[in-house]
Scaffold this motif. Structure first.
Motif: not given
Ligand code: DAH
Length: 394
Positions: A143-145, A148-150, A152-153, A394
């Motif tokens: 799942a994205e960390h 990293i998710k933040t 990417n958003e 996740a």
């Protein structure tokens, strides 16, 4: 004697049956003799090599040589043989590899599988020895960390505004990290960032000395060197500072930088863009506020705050004080400002004449944003790679 593909003279169904049987018998015999992974590879090459492998020879000596009226039948048979050989090679190699590295497979099972294999290969029906009831290999889904998710958003918000993504090196020169961003040598503004320099570079001129970049801002200059105005870019990446790790500091952390340069860009554009971005990211009810600040590469400079998205700006959560905003109702999110003309001076040759173009820039810390967003109270948790922590996202 090792099997060789015969030239066929007789292409009658009976003769073809016989030739195919011989080939398959040779195949089974060779499978039974394979012991090591290297045997397996030799076997694969012998049968499947494009250049002169047995299948290629079958194609040349049987199919290509077949008279017109037998072509269809021969073609079909050759295809069947191909499929059979390919499958046998695949399963044999899989087996050998699985057997050699059966980590995680209980020994009893691995053995059981081996003896089943040995029993069957002798009989020639190799495919039957595949035990489909054995448990498969588990491949846990990643799942994205959260950081990293933040990132990417946030990058996604700017991409929707027409920004493109740029990246730059983490090992940077003094020139890009400081000098070209209007931090002159020995200027006290350099003390704002406790820098990790690469050792033993005293013999080099200051501007060429290497360091771990302390911010993503050097990519502003790197991009303006290669792209003419107008530009609109976001720069996500890792940065390093000599900050000992604690609940809100880490020697490695992340930043997202932004830069827009065009004619007639004003502070109003900066405010409108960032206000929109914060609403898109945190929700349409957040408000933004700007207060004066200082960065060497922007003039004027500002810090931007967003109304606390945890307490809704009230500073309280029920009867409790709101901790993330320290009861102020506001959270500091980023630094920003209008690009200092001294910065454009370093890229003037590429169309950045400060009498013609202007721009704004901003830089934010997604680690802190992720801490706030997910209600995590220790930054270190993001970098310890404890799967029990990460699994929650996740
Ligand atoms: N580079 C700054 C820092 O690391 C953050 C920053 C502030 C970036 C203002 C900018 C800006 O582009 O305009 O502290």
């Amino acid at each position: 004697m090792a099997y060789t593909v015969p030239k066929l003279k007789d292409f009658s169904p009976a003769a073809l049956d016989k030739a195919a049987d011989k080939l398959l018998a040779a195949l089974d015999k060779e499978v039974a003799e394979i012991k090591t992974e290297s045997d397996g590879k030799t076997f694969r090459d012998r049968w499947m090599a494009r250049k002169n492998g047995i299948l290629t020879q079958v194609n040349d000596l049987w199919l290509k040589a077949a008279p017109k009226d037998a072509k269809r039948d021969v073609g079909q048979r050759v295809n069947e043989l191909k499929a059979r050989v390919e499958q046998t090679v695949d399963t044999t190699l899989d087996h050998i590899r699985g057997g050699a590295s059966s980590k995680g497979v209980p020994v009893g099972r691995a053995r059981a599988r081996d003896s089943a294999f040995q029993d069957r290969v002798g009989t020639g029906s190799y495919a039957e020895c595949l035990d489909i009831t054995l448990p498969g290999l588990r491949r846990p889904l990643g799942a994205e960390h959260p950081v990293i998710k933040t990132m990417n958003e946030m990058v996604g918000v700017f991409r929707n505004l027409g920004y493109s993504v740029q990246e730059g090196p983490e090992i940077e020169t003094d020139y890009y990290n400081f000098e070209s961003l209007n931090f002159p040598p020995n200027h006290p503004a350099r003390d704002m960032q406790d820098t990790l320099f690469i050792a033993n570079q005293e013999s080099k001129p200051l501007r060429d000395r290497l360091l771990l970049r302390t911010h993503t801002s050097p990519v502003q200059i790197r991009t303006m060197e290669k792209m003419k105005p107008p530009i609109r870019i976001v720069i996500p990446g890792k940065v390093h500072r000599n900050d000992p790790p604690d609940a809100s500091h880490s020697p490695m952390f992340h930043q997202i930088e932004g830069l827009a340069v065009d004619i007639n860009i004003t502070f109003g554009d900066l405010k409108g863009t960032l206000d929109h971005a914060m609403k898109a990211f945190f929700g349409s009810s957040v408000k933004t506020s700007f207060r004066p600040s200082f960065f060497p590469f922007t003039e004027p400079s500002a810090e931007m705050l967003v109304s606390c998205f945890i307490c809704g700006g009230s500073g309280r959560r029920g009867s409790e004080p709101c901790r993330p905003c320290k009861q102020t109702g506001w959270i500091e999110i980023l630094g920003c400002g209008m690009v200092d003309p001294n910065v454009f001076e370093f890229v003037k040759g590429n169309g950045y004449d400060s009498r013609k173009v202007s721009g704004f820039a901003f830089g934010m810390g997604p680690d802190r944003i992720a801490l706030l967003k997910y209600g995590v109270d220790d930054l270190q948790l993001f970098f310890q790679n404890d799967i029990r922590f990460l699994r929650q996202f996740a």
